[in-house]
Design a protein around this motif. Structure first.
Motif, PDB file in Angstrom:
ATOM      1  N   TYR A  19       2.804   2.260   2.919  1.00  0.00           N
ATOM      2  CA  TYR A  19       3.816   2.564   1.889  1.00  0.00           C
ATOM      3  C   TYR A  19       3.191   3.395   0.769  1.00  0.00           C
ATOM      4  O   TYR A  19       3.804   4.356   0.288  1.00  0.00           O
ATOM      5  CB  TYR A  19       4.392   1.263   1.323  1.00  0.00           C
ATOM      6  CG  TYR A  19       5.555   1.487   0.364  1.00  0.00           C
ATOM      7  CD1 TYR A  19       6.857   1.431   0.824  1.00  0.00           C
ATOM      8  CD2 TYR A  19       5.334   1.762  -0.988  1.00  0.00           C
ATOM      9  CE1 TYR A  19       7.931   1.647  -0.037  1.00  0.00           C
ATOM     10  CE2 TYR A  19       6.389   1.981  -1.852  1.00  0.00           C
ATOM     11  CZ  TYR A  19       7.685   1.923  -1.380  1.00  0.00           C
ATOM     12  OH  TYR A  19       8.728   2.148  -2.227  1.00  0.00           O
ATOM     13  N   GLU A 438       4.367 -14.110  -5.160  1.00  0.00           N
ATOM     14  CA  GLU A 438       5.517 -13.212  -5.181  1.00  0.00           C
ATOM     15  C   GLU A 438       6.081 -13.059  -6.598  1.00  0.00           C
ATOM     16  O   GLU A 438       6.421 -11.954  -7.029  1.00  0.00           O
ATOM     17  CB  GLU A 438       6.605 -13.743  -4.245  1.00  0.00           C
ATOM     18  CG  GLU A 438       6.251 -13.664  -2.772  1.00  0.00           C
ATOM     19  CD  GLU A 438       5.941 -12.246  -2.337  1.00  0.00           C
ATOM     20  OE1 GLU A 438       6.795 -11.360  -2.555  1.00  0.00           O
ATOM     21  OE2 GLU A 438       4.847 -12.008  -1.801  1.00  0.00           O
ATOM     22  N   ILE A 442       6.382  -9.616  -8.866  1.00  0.00           N
ATOM     23  CA  ILE A 442       7.611  -9.178  -9.558  1.00  0.00           C
ATOM     24  C   ILE A 442       7.333  -8.988 -11.045  1.00  0.00           C
ATOM     25  O   ILE A 442       7.764  -7.998 -11.648  1.00  0.00           O
ATOM     26  CB  ILE A 442       8.738 -10.202  -9.335  1.00  0.00           C
ATOM     27  CG1 ILE A 442       9.154 -10.233  -7.863  1.00  0.00           C
ATOM     28  CG2 ILE A 442       9.946  -9.892 -10.220  1.00  0.00           C
ATOM     29  CD1 ILE A 442      10.093 -11.359  -7.497  1.00  0.00           C
ATOM     30  N   ALA A 445       5.510  -5.760 -11.556  1.00  0.00           N
ATOM     31  CA  ALA A 445       6.391  -4.596 -11.479  1.00  0.00           C
ATOM     32  C   ALA A 445       7.157  -4.399 -12.783  1.00  0.00           C
ATOM     33  O   ALA A 445       7.322  -3.269 -13.261  1.00  0.00           O
ATOM     34  CB  ALA A 445       7.357  -4.770 -10.308  1.00  0.00           C
ATOM     35  N   HIS A 480      19.848   3.778  -7.406  1.00  0.00           N
ATOM     36  CA  HIS A 480      19.015   3.615  -6.209  1.00  0.00           C
ATOM     37  C   HIS A 480      17.585   4.089  -6.463  1.00  0.00           C
ATOM     38  O   HIS A 480      16.644   3.556  -5.887  1.00  0.00           O
ATOM     39  CB  HIS A 480      19.642   4.346  -5.018  1.00  0.00           C
ATOM     40  CG  HIS A 480      19.605   5.837  -5.112  1.00  0.00           C
ATOM     41  ND1 HIS A 480      20.514   6.558  -5.857  1.00  0.00           N
ATOM     42  CD2 HIS A 480      18.746   6.753  -4.562  1.00  0.00           C
ATOM     43  CE1 HIS A 480      20.248   7.844  -5.750  1.00  0.00           C
ATOM     44  NE2 HIS A 480      19.177   8.001  -4.984  1.00  0.00           N
ATOM     45  N   CYS A 483      15.908   1.250  -8.295  1.00  0.00           N
ATOM     46  CA  CYS A 483      15.510   0.203  -7.338  1.00  0.00           C
ATOM     47  C   CYS A 483      14.262   0.626  -6.564  1.00  0.00           C
ATOM     48  O   CYS A 483      13.356  -0.182  -6.327  1.00  0.00           O
ATOM     49  CB  CYS A 483      16.649  -0.078  -6.356  1.00  0.00           C
ATOM     50  SG  CYS A 483      18.100  -0.854  -7.105  1.00  0.00           S
ATOM     51  N   GLY A 484      14.210   1.904  -6.185  1.00  0.00           N
ATOM     52  CA  GLY A 484      13.034   2.405  -5.474  1.00  0.00           C
ATOM     53  C   GLY A 484      11.780   2.368  -6.336  1.00  0.00           C
ATOM     54  O   GLY A 484      10.690   2.036  -5.852  1.00  0.00           O
ATOM     55  N   PHE A 486      11.210   0.309  -8.868  1.00  0.00           N
ATOM     56  CA  PHE A 486      10.809  -1.087  -9.041  1.00  0.00           C
ATOM     57  C   PHE A 486      10.140  -1.615  -7.772  1.00  0.00           C
ATOM     58  O   PHE A 486       9.126  -2.317  -7.839  1.00  0.00           O
ATOM     59  CB  PHE A 486      12.023  -1.952  -9.390  1.00  0.00           C
ATOM     60  CG  PHE A 486      11.667  -3.342  -9.815  1.00  0.00           C
ATOM     61  CD1 PHE A 486      11.284  -3.604 -11.125  1.00  0.00           C
ATOM     62  CD2 PHE A 486      11.688  -4.389  -8.899  1.00  0.00           C
ATOM     63  CE1 PHE A 486      10.941  -4.889 -11.512  1.00  0.00           C
ATOM     64  CE2 PHE A 486      11.353  -5.672  -9.276  1.00  0.00           C
ATOM     65  CZ  PHE A 486      10.973  -5.924 -10.594  1.00  0.00           C
ATOM     66  N   THR A 487      10.686  -1.254  -6.612  1.00  0.00           N
ATOM     67  CA  THR A 487      10.080  -1.668  -5.344  1.00  0.00           C
ATOM     68  C   THR A 487       8.672  -1.104  -5.204  1.00  0.00           C
ATOM     69  O   THR A 487       7.744  -1.793  -4.754  1.00  0.00           O
ATOM     70  CB  THR A 487      10.944  -1.208  -4.160  1.00  0.00           C
ATOM     71  OG1 THR A 487      12.255  -1.757  -4.287  1.00  0.00           O
ATOM     72  CG2 THR A 487      10.341  -1.627  -2.835  1.00  0.00           C
ATOM     73  N   SER A 488       8.484   0.154  -5.594  1.00  0.00           N
ATOM     74  CA  SER A 488       7.161   0.779  -5.513  1.00  0.00           C
ATOM     75  C   SER A 488       6.168   0.082  -6.424  1.00  0.00           C
ATOM     76  O   SER A 488       5.008  -0.145  -6.034  1.00  0.00           O
ATOM     77  CB  SER A 488       7.273   2.260  -5.887  1.00  0.00           C
ATOM     78  OG  SER A 488       8.101   2.953  -4.978  1.00  0.00           O
ATOM     79  N   TYR A 490       6.383  -3.013  -7.384  1.00  0.00           N
ATOM     80  CA  TYR A 490       6.164  -4.339  -6.800  1.00  0.00           C
ATOM     81  C   TYR A 490       5.106  -4.257  -5.687  1.00  0.00           C
ATOM     82  O   TYR A 490       4.161  -5.042  -5.640  1.00  0.00           O
ATOM     83  CB  TYR A 490       7.483  -4.877  -6.261  1.00  0.00           C
ATOM     84  CG  TYR A 490       7.359  -6.022  -5.282  1.00  0.00           C
ATOM     85  CD1 TYR A 490       7.135  -7.323  -5.719  1.00  0.00           C
ATOM     86  CD2 TYR A 490       7.475  -5.788  -3.904  1.00  0.00           C
ATOM     87  CE1 TYR A 490       7.014  -8.369  -4.814  1.00  0.00           C
ATOM     88  CE2 TYR A 490       7.371  -6.828  -2.997  1.00  0.00           C
ATOM     89  CZ  TYR A 490       7.139  -8.116  -3.460  1.00  0.00           C
ATOM     90  OH  TYR A 490       7.019  -9.139  -2.562  1.00  0.00           O
ATOM     91  N   ILE A 491       5.253  -3.294  -4.798  1.00  0.00           N
ATOM     92  CA  ILE A 491       4.296  -3.132  -3.698  1.00  0.00           C
ATOM     93  C   ILE A 491       2.932  -2.703  -4.241  1.00  0.00           C
ATOM     94  O   ILE A 491       1.884  -3.151  -3.761  1.00  0.00           O
ATOM     95  CB  ILE A 491       4.841  -2.118  -2.673  1.00  0.00           C
ATOM     96  CG1 ILE A 491       6.088  -2.693  -2.000  1.00  0.00           C
ATOM     97  CG2 ILE A 491       3.787  -1.761  -1.635  1.00  0.00           C
ATOM     98  CD1 ILE A 491       6.798  -1.729  -1.071  1.00  0.00           C
TER      99      ILE A 491
END
Length: 507
Positions: A19, A438, A442, A445, A480, A483-484, A486-488, A490-491
């Motif tokens: 990722y 987890e 979060i 992030a 969107h 959200c992307g 925040f996901t990045s 997080y990862i």
């Protein structure tokens, strides 16, 4: 069970690495595309030397540092050669070396500030006599802080003062103000004046709680010669890093021995490699030029994020190069200072670790001279407001910096509370450990997002720009992307956890 957990972590790490590669491939591709498509509209681009590309020199601080590197290196070589040769030939200690460095530094300041060197010497002398006369009095600490903050604010309000303020017959001196505004550099001198005053006060105060820690410097080291050489020490004068008076005086007496000649040389090689990376960055990715113009407002939410992320990385590399250059110079001169950027900006997932790694020497100064005297961890929630407000005023008298400081404090409060609660939380099962990890990811992030918002507000687009940016991201086409993002983050936080675990195993 342990084998299954280990296998699961390996699969997780493999996914995270893939990722991350995809994330940076997208960021690099879109950044190159943006730089190519709009280069004719951007300001601050100059002819470059790499493949005929333009070079982004829109940041004045980086432009001035880069442009003056040849003269700085010449001064670097001459001053360290003279100082080290005289030290070895005459076997000089602190008193003799303070005279040598004061003379060399005054020559340096005369070139930088011209006749304005008078203001520096006058204010420095006033502070020295204030310390020597009142250090043992009950209200000395208040006097020291009030004097230095007043000088800090007056320097800014009067823009370094005009000689005509002190008499029309001195007006001719305004034509000899040097090549660099003295009151900008004097912000660091203010910190050193406070350091000298408090170190001497703690030495003199028999009842001080800092008694044992601060008495490593003999009384004769608190002389005017050593004090002056500390304030204007050429290798650290313009940009630091910052070190306490006690640490400086001891190393002026006995040069640092923590770093060998080979280690210092390798430090210089690493700096040169970082400089080359900066040249590649500014030739191919015009992040700062975008941020310093209004063109970024015409971009898509994804492109705005890429520009913001790029600006943060540009700022990290810029400050890292500037601070490490002067630290390298200081190390060759025999004085070790804290590393200002010990950790990459992309390897921080909580605010506390970020500020320990960004301008780390200033952070240590704040802890020593503000945080602990204000009550330390017992009053942490209140201390951060005082400290960050001071930091904002110290940088400049701008509303966007105050906004940055208070945003940082707002973001710090929940982190402080959560960390305090986490210390009492005991993981009793594998499931509990998974859930805790987890939630921590979060939280990381969220923290990274807050850091980007605070730093962009304070140093790039200001609070009004942040309001516009947030409203833009909350529109239909921006959700969107949000959200992307925040996901990045997080990862990315999970990747930092794996790196941390690997380091702990190695140690």
């Amino acid at each position: 069970m342990m084998a299954m957990g280990f296998s699961w972590k390996l699969w997780e790490l493999a996914f995270i690495v893939l990722y991350a590669l995809a994330f940076y491939a997208l960021v690099i591709y879109r950044s190159l595309q943006l730089s190519h498509d709009n280069s004719h509209k951007l300001f601050g681009l100059r002819p470059g030397w790499i493949l005929g590309r333009l070079n982004d020199l829109s940041d004045p601080q980086w432009r001035n540092f880069r442009g003056n590197l040849p003269i700085l290196m010449l001064v670097f070589g001459i001053f360290t050669l003279v100082a080290n040769t005289i030290r070895r030939f005459y076997h000089l200690r602190a008193r003799g070396m303070s005279l040598i460095w004061s003379f060399l530094s005054l020559c340096y300041l005369s070139y930088l500030h011209g006749a304005c060197i008078v203001f520096i010497l006058l204010i420095s002398s006033m502070n020295f006599f204030l310390v020597k006369i009142f250090a043992r009095t009950k209200y000395f600490v208040y006097m020291l802080w009030i004097f230095n903050i007043a000088i800090l604010l007056l320097n800014r309000v009067y823009e370094g003062y005009s000689f005509t303020l002190f008499g029309a017959n001195l007006a001719f001196l305004d034509s000899y103000r040097g090549t660099f505004r003295w009151h900008i550099c004097f912000n660091l001198v203010i910190l050193r004046m406070i350091s000298f005053g408090l170190d001497y006060h703690w030495f003199s105060d028999q009842d001080s709680r800092f008694d044992q820690k601060e008495r490593s410097v003999p009384i004769d080291k608190y002389s005017f010669n050593i004090y002056l050489s500390y304030l204007i020490y050429a290798p650290l004068y313009i940009a630091g890093p910052i070190t306490s008076f006690n640490a400086f005086a001891m190393q002026l007496d006995i040069p640092q021995k923590n770093h060998s000649v080979g280690q210092i040389a390798w430090y210089g090689v690493r700096w040169a490699i970082s400089l080359f990376l900066m040249e590649i960055l500014t030739h191919f990715f015009y992040y700062n030029s975008y941020a310093s113009s209004d063109i970024w407002k015409n971009l898509s939410p994804l492109e705005i994020f890429i520009i913001g992320y790029g600006v943060i990385n540009f700022m990290w590399l810029k400050f890292s190069l500037i601070w490490r250059f002067f630290r390298f110079w200081s190390l060759i001169g025999g004085v070790e200072t804290p590393e200002n950027m010990p950790r990459c900006v992309n390897d921080c997932y909580d605010l506390e670790s970020f500020w320990k790694s960004w301008h780390a020497s200033f952070n240590k100064w704040l802890v020593r001279y503000m945080y602990i005297p204000l009550g330390g961890s017992q009053r942490k929630l209140l201390n951060v407001w005082v400290i960050f407000t001071f930091v904002a005023l110290w940088h400049d008298l701008e509303w966007k910096l105050i906004c940055w400081a208070w945003l940082t404090c707002i973001f710090l409060i929940p982190e402080i509370v959560i960390k305090s609660a986490a210390k009492t939380f005991q993981v009793r099962s594998a499931l509990g450990g998974f859930i805790f990890r987890e939630l921590s990811a979060i939280s990381g992030a969220v923290t990274i997002t807050c850091l980007m918002v605070a730093n962009l507000a304070g140093y790039v687009i200001g609070p009004n720009g942040i309001n516009w940016l947030i409203s833009r991201l909350l529109q239909k086409d921006g959700l969107h992307v949000l959200c992307g993002i925040f996901t990045s983050f997080y990862i990315g936080t999970k990747l930092m956890f794996h790196i941390r675990d690997a380091k702990q195993k190695c140690w």
